[in-house]
Design a protein around this motif. Structure first.
Motif, PDB file in Angstrom:
ATOM      1  N   LEU A 112      72.329  82.786  -9.654  1.00 50.13           N
ATOM      2  CA  LEU A 112      71.194  82.241  -8.954  1.00 50.13           C
ATOM      3  C   LEU A 112      70.268  81.473  -9.836  1.00 50.13           C
ATOM      4  N   ASP A 113      70.015  80.211  -9.279  1.00 50.63           N
ATOM      5  CA  ASP A 113      69.137  79.315  -9.832  1.00 50.63           C
ATOM      6  C   ASP A 113      67.907  79.787 -10.153  1.00 50.63           C
ATOM      7  N   VAL A 114      67.181  80.737  -9.332  1.00 53.26           N
ATOM      8  CA  VAL A 114      66.033  81.124  -9.682  1.00 53.26           C
ATOM      9  C   VAL A 114      65.917  81.904 -10.703  1.00 53.26           C
ATOM     10  N   PHE A 115      66.690  82.629 -11.492  1.00 55.69           N
ATOM     11  CA  PHE A 115      66.519  83.453 -12.471  1.00 55.69           C
ATOM     12  C   PHE A 115      67.046  82.426 -13.743  1.00 55.69           C
ATOM     13  N   ARG A 116      67.492  81.495 -13.419  1.00 56.24           N
ATOM     14  CA  ARG A 116      67.800  80.413 -14.713  1.00 56.24           C
ATOM     15  C   ARG A 116      66.528  79.696 -14.820  1.00 56.24           C
ATOM     16  N   THR A 117      66.109  79.454 -13.772  1.00 55.56           N
ATOM     17  CA  THR A 117      64.533  78.751 -13.935  1.00 55.56           C
ATOM     18  C   THR A 117      63.560  79.533 -14.317  1.00 55.56           C
ATOM     19  N   ALA A 118      63.570  80.862 -13.862  1.00 54.62           N
ATOM     20  CA  ALA A 118      62.516  81.731 -14.547  1.00 54.62           C
ATOM     21  C   ALA A 118      62.775  81.898 -16.150  1.00 54.62           C
ATOM     22  N   MET A 119      64.006  81.961 -16.544  1.00 61.42           N
ATOM     23  CA  MET A 119      64.434  82.003 -17.773  1.00 61.42           C
ATOM     24  C   MET A 119      63.949  81.012 -18.580  1.00 61.42           C
ATOM     25  N   ALA A 120      64.223  79.824 -18.119  1.00 68.58           N
ATOM     26  CA  ALA A 120      63.902  78.553 -18.869  1.00 68.58           C
ATOM     27  C   ALA A 120      62.312  78.338 -18.864  1.00 68.58           C
ATOM     28  N   MET A 121      61.711  78.716 -18.009  1.00 75.68           N
ATOM     29  CA  MET A 121      60.185  78.759 -17.973  1.00 75.68           C
ATOM     30  C   MET A 121      59.480  79.705 -18.926  1.00 75.68           C
ATOM     31  N   ALA A 122      59.984  80.959 -19.068  1.00 81.27           N
ATOM     32  CA  ALA A 122      59.747  81.739 -20.058  1.00 81.27           C
ATOM     33  C   ALA A 122      60.101  81.235 -21.547  1.00 81.27           C
ATOM     34  N   ARG A 123      61.044  80.387 -21.741  1.00 83.81           N
ATOM     35  CA  ARG A 123      61.627  79.961 -23.003  1.00 83.81           C
ATOM     36  C   ARG A 123      60.528  78.987 -23.388  1.00 83.81           C
ATOM     37  N   HIS A 124      60.439  78.131 -22.534  1.00 86.74           N
ATOM     38  CA  HIS A 124      59.517  76.946 -22.313  1.00 86.74           C
ATOM     39  C   HIS A 124      58.147  77.014 -22.905  1.00 86.74           C
ATOM     40  N   ALA A 125      57.687  78.381 -22.112  1.00 87.30           N
ATOM     41  CA  ALA A 125      56.219  78.930 -22.686  1.00 87.30           C
ATOM     42  C   ALA A 125      56.023  79.345 -23.847  1.00 87.30           C
ATOM     43  N   GLY A 126      57.560  80.286 -24.560  1.00 84.79           N
ATOM     44  CA  GLY A 126      57.367  80.657 -25.887  1.00 84.79           C
ATOM     45  C   GLY A 126      57.621  79.489 -26.742  1.00 84.79           C
TER      46      GLY A 126
END
Length: 125
Positions: free
Chosen positions: A5-19
């Motif tokens: 599901l793209d929503v999980f990949r996007t949320a993970m990418a957003m969290a990684r970017h914030a880190g």
């Protein structure tokens, strides 16, 4: 079934970017008094995501076009230099750190809400 599901990949990418933004902000704060240091920043997540969606990206090593790596352009602040050549603004870094925390919290909220929607659709509240 629910692994791609793209929503999980996007949320993970957003969290990684914030880190990563938080790490650059911490590095900038640590070098606030270093002569000649240039502050480093990442672009906003929406700009990063928009760039990733526009360019071709390979999904396997054997593909001809694109690459499997997503590279984010890091930019250095070049304006408002101190007399010693340092470009770190502690006020700007504090705002950047708070925005990174908000971005990370938003990513976690998206992830949690998506999980609850999937659980509800499966009848497992």
């Amino acid at each position: 079934m629910f692994q791609n599901l793209d929503v999980f990949r996007t949320a993970m990418a957003m969290a990684r970017h914030a880190g990563e933004r938080q790490a650059y902000s911490a590095q900038n704060i640590a070098n606030a008094d270093t002569p000649g240091y240039r502050a480093k920043h990442l672009p906003d997540f929406q700009d990063t995501l928009r760039g990733a969606l526009v360019t071709q990206r390979a999904t396997r090593e054997k593909h001809l076009n694109g690459s499997t790596e997503r590279s984010v352009q890091i930019f250095e602040t070049k304006d408002e230099m101190d007399p010693n050549g340092n470009t770190v603004s502690l006020e700007l870094e504090m705002v950047t750190a708070v925005n990174a925390k908000r971005e990370h919290d938003r990513a976690l909220a998206i992830y949690r809400n998506s999980l609850s929607v999937i659980r509800a659709s499966l009848g497992r509240n």
